[in-house]
Design a protein around this motif. Sequence first.
Motif, PDB file in Angstrom:
ATOM      1  N   ARG A  26       0.857  -1.325   0.057  1.00 24.19           N
ATOM      2  CA  ARG A  26       0.100   0.090   0.009  1.00 24.19           C
ATOM      3  C   ARG A  26       0.868   1.245  -0.118  1.00 24.19           C
ATOM      4  O   ARG A  26       1.854   1.365   0.765  1.00 24.19           O
ATOM      5  N   PRO A  27       0.824   2.088  -1.007  1.00 22.28           N
ATOM      6  CA  PRO A  27       1.358   3.261  -0.983  1.00 22.28           C
ATOM      7  C   PRO A  27       1.589   4.131   0.143  1.00 22.28           C
ATOM      8  O   PRO A  27       2.782   4.655   0.652  1.00 22.28           O
ATOM      9  N   GLN A  28       0.366   4.271   0.703  1.00 22.01           N
ATOM     10  CA  GLN A  28       0.471   5.104   1.843  1.00 22.01           C
ATOM     11  C   GLN A  28       1.051   4.689   3.066  1.00 22.01           C
ATOM     12  O   GLN A  28       1.826   5.329   3.932  1.00 22.01           O
ATOM     13  N   GLU A  29       1.196   3.181   3.283  1.00 18.78           N
ATOM     14  CA  GLU A  29       1.945   2.731   4.315  1.00 18.78           C
ATOM     15  C   GLU A  29       3.402   2.854   4.143  1.00 18.78           C
ATOM     16  O   GLU A  29       4.248   3.093   5.034  1.00 18.78           O
ATOM     17  N   VAL A  30       3.778   2.492   2.919  1.00 18.46           N
ATOM     18  CA  VAL A  30       5.225   2.930   2.437  1.00 18.46           C
ATOM     19  C   VAL A  30       5.586   4.291   2.789  1.00 18.46           C
ATOM     20  O   VAL A  30       6.629   4.548   3.382  1.00 18.46           O
ATOM     21  N   ASP A  31       4.908   5.250   2.517  1.00 12.69           N
ATOM     22  CA  ASP A  31       5.134   6.638   2.484  1.00 12.69           C
ATOM     23  C   ASP A  31       5.182   7.114   3.969  1.00 12.69           C
ATOM     24  O   ASP A  31       6.274   7.935   4.508  1.00 12.69           O
ATOM     25  N   GLN A  32       4.427   6.489   4.799  1.00 14.95           N
ATOM     26  CA  GLN A  32       4.309   6.872   6.228  1.00 14.95           C
ATOM     27  C   GLN A  32       5.631   6.391   6.928  1.00 14.95           C
ATOM     28  O   GLN A  32       6.369   6.966   7.850  1.00 14.95           O
ATOM     29  N   PHE A  33       6.020   5.002   6.578  1.00 18.54           N
ATOM     30  CA  PHE A  33       7.168   4.418   6.963  1.00 18.54           C
ATOM     31  C   PHE A  33       8.424   5.160   6.527  1.00 18.54           C
ATOM     32  O   PHE A  33       9.449   5.690   7.462  1.00 18.54           O
ATOM     33  N   LEU A  34       8.639   5.480   5.128  1.00 11.31           N
ATOM     34  CA  LEU A  34       9.616   6.255   4.887  1.00 11.31           C
ATOM     35  C   LEU A  34       9.775   7.681   5.463  1.00 11.31           C
ATOM     36  O   LEU A  34      10.848   8.409   5.640  1.00 11.31           O
ATOM     37  N   ASP A  35       8.528   8.246   5.627  1.00 11.29           N
ATOM     38  CA  ASP A  35       8.618   9.657   6.463  1.00 11.29           C
ATOM     39  C   ASP A  35       9.304   9.459   7.723  1.00 11.29           C
ATOM     40  O   ASP A  35       9.995  10.284   8.432  1.00 11.29           O
ATOM     41  N   LEU A  36       8.936   8.473   8.354  1.00  8.19           N
ATOM     42  CA  LEU A  36       9.524   8.174   9.722  1.00  8.19           C
ATOM     43  C   LEU A  36      11.048   7.876   9.599  1.00  8.19           C
ATOM     44  O   LEU A  36      12.007   8.505  10.558  1.00  8.19           O
ATOM     45  N   VAL A  37      11.561   7.028   8.523  1.00  2.82           N
ATOM     46  CA  VAL A  37      13.106   6.964   8.368  1.00  2.82           C
ATOM     47  C   VAL A  37      13.567   8.399   7.825  1.00  2.82           C
ATOM     48  O   VAL A  37      14.795   8.668   8.300  1.00  2.82           O
ATOM     49  N   ILE A  38      12.975   9.239   7.201  1.00  5.11           N
ATOM     50  CA  ILE A  38      13.513  10.375   6.683  1.00  5.11           C
ATOM     51  C   ILE A  38      13.753  11.423   8.053  1.00  5.11           C
ATOM     52  O   ILE A  38      14.855  12.082   8.207  1.00  5.11           O
ATOM     53  N   LYS A  39      12.851  11.383   8.972  1.00  6.31           N
ATOM     54  CA  LYS A  39      12.855  12.164  10.206  1.00  6.31           C
ATOM     55  C   LYS A  39      14.115  11.726  10.886  1.00  6.31           C
ATOM     56  O   LYS A  39      15.030  12.329  11.466  1.00  6.31           O
ATOM     57  N   ASP A  40      14.328  10.258  11.130  1.00  3.15           N
ATOM     58  CA  ASP A  40      15.388   9.589  11.865  1.00  3.15           C
ATOM     59  C   ASP A  40      16.621  10.263  11.094  1.00  3.15           C
ATOM     60  O   ASP A  40      17.702  10.554  11.813  1.00  3.15           O
ATOM     61  N   TYR A  41      16.683   9.974   9.916  1.00  2.83           N
ATOM     62  CA  TYR A  41      17.704  10.117   8.981  1.00  2.83           C
ATOM     63  C   TYR A  41      18.427  11.683   9.219  1.00  2.83           C
ATOM     64  O   TYR A  41      19.374  12.199   9.226  1.00  2.83           O
ATOM     65  N   VAL A  42      17.382  12.744   8.984  1.00  2.81           N
ATOM     66  CA  VAL A  42      17.750  14.218   9.351  1.00  2.81           C
ATOM     67  C   VAL A  42      18.216  14.334  10.821  1.00  2.81           C
ATOM     68  O   VAL A  42      19.278  15.044  10.884  1.00  2.81           O
ATOM     69  N   GLU A  43      17.504  13.881  11.757  1.00  2.00           N
ATOM     70  CA  GLU A  43      18.148  13.986  12.847  1.00  2.00           C
ATOM     71  C   GLU A  43      19.431  13.349  13.287  1.00  2.00           C
ATOM     72  O   GLU A  43      20.436  14.137  13.767  1.00  2.00           O
ATOM     73  N   PHE A  44      19.678  12.350  12.579  1.00  2.00           N
ATOM     74  CA  PHE A  44      20.964  11.796  12.720  1.00  2.00           C
ATOM     75  C   PHE A  44      22.200  12.616  11.838  1.00  2.00           C
ATOM     76  O   PHE A  44      23.160  12.749  12.360  1.00  2.00           O
ATOM     77  N   GLU A  45      21.685  13.045  10.729  1.00  2.00           N
ATOM     78  CA  GLU A  45      22.489  14.210  10.213  1.00  2.00           C
ATOM     79  C   GLU A  45      23.038  15.221  10.939  1.00  2.00           C
ATOM     80  O   GLU A  45      24.012  15.676  10.871  1.00  2.00           O
ATOM     81  N   ASN A  46      21.761  15.699  11.510  1.00  2.00           N
ATOM     82  CA  ASN A  46      21.960  16.952  12.221  1.00  2.00           C
ATOM     83  C   ASN A  46      23.114  16.704  13.409  1.00  2.00           C
ATOM     84  O   ASN A  46      23.715  17.402  13.686  1.00  2.00           O
ATOM     85  N   THR A  47      22.723  15.579  13.963  1.00  2.00           N
ATOM     86  CA  THR A  47      23.686  15.240  15.138  1.00  2.00           C
ATOM     87  C   THR A  47      25.083  14.872  14.886  1.00  2.00           C
ATOM     88  O   THR A  47      25.924  15.517  15.453  1.00  2.00           O
ATOM     89  N   THR A  48      25.260  14.385  13.757  1.00  2.00           N
ATOM     90  CA  THR A  48      26.421  14.325  12.996  1.00  2.00           C
ATOM     91  C   THR A  48      27.267  15.621  12.976  1.00  2.00           C
ATOM     92  O   THR A  48      28.362  15.844  13.408  1.00  2.00           O
ATOM     93  N   LYS A  49      26.643  16.546  12.323  1.00  2.00           N
ATOM     94  CA  LYS A  49      27.250  17.858  11.922  1.00  2.00           C
ATOM     95  C   LYS A  49      27.514  18.707  13.381  1.00  2.00           C
ATOM     96  O   LYS A  49      28.511  19.084  13.452  1.00  2.00           O
ATOM     97  N   LYS A  50      26.701  18.297  14.238  1.00  2.00           N
ATOM     98  CA  LYS A  50      26.733  19.101  15.564  1.00  2.00           C
ATOM     99  C   LYS A  50      28.224  18.436  16.184  1.00  2.00           C
ATOM    100  O   LYS A  50      29.094  19.113  16.836  1.00  2.00           O
ATOM    101  N   LEU A  51      28.121  17.016  16.500  1.00  2.00           N
ATOM    102  CA  LEU A  51      29.240  16.481  16.895  1.00  2.00           C
ATOM    103  C   LEU A  51      30.684  16.682  16.311  1.00  2.00           C
ATOM    104  O   LEU A  51      31.743  16.777  16.764  1.00  2.00           O
ATOM    105  N   LEU A  52      30.657  16.765  14.698  1.00  2.00           N
ATOM    106  CA  LEU A  52      31.821  17.095  14.113  1.00  2.00           C
ATOM    107  C   LEU A  52      32.381  18.624  14.359  1.00  2.00           C
ATOM    108  O   LEU A  52      33.578  18.913  14.393  1.00  2.00           O
ATOM    109  N   SER A  53      31.342  19.394  14.387  1.00  2.00           N
ATOM    110  CA  SER A  53      31.863  20.940  14.775  1.00  2.00           C
ATOM    111  C   SER A  53      32.232  20.796  16.438  1.00  2.00           C
ATOM    112  O   SER A  53      33.179  21.626  16.526  1.00  2.00           O
ATOM    113  N   GLU A  54      31.808  20.141  17.296  1.00  2.00           N
ATOM    114  CA  GLU A  54      32.422  19.855  18.518  1.00  2.00           C
ATOM    115  C   GLU A  54      33.672  19.288  18.734  1.00  2.00           C
ATOM    116  O   GLU A  54      34.512  19.833  19.215  1.00  2.00           O
TER     117      GLU A  54
END
Length: 105
Positions: A26-54
């Motif tokens: 179901r495309p809606q289920e896939v989209d919802q799951f990918l939205d969660l993955v994207i949120k985690d991914y963005v948070e991970f990228e932000n954390t990585t950038k923050k840690l690299l600057s630290e």
Amino acid sequence: MYEEKRFLTAREILEKDFKIDARGYRPQEVDQFLDLVIKDYVEFENTTKKLLSEIKLLESDNSKLKSEIRNLRASLEIANSNKGVTNVDLLKRISDLEKVVYGEE
């Protein structure tokens, strides 16, 4: 460093299109799951950038502190080498220098 080991970006995940067959997901289920993955991914990228600057900041502080330690050790060595010198020794040395400068010997 981190970018070399990463396979996908948040944008690539967001823009991924899946082909649907007769018994597909179901495309809606896939989209919802990918939205969660994207949120985690963005948070991970932000954390990585923050840690690299630290890390850069800490490396800079570490370098400054190492330099300060070298300067303090040099000052300590100078102070320790002059421990045995007394005022009498200094006055005698000044007197000897005056004799050389004014030619009283």
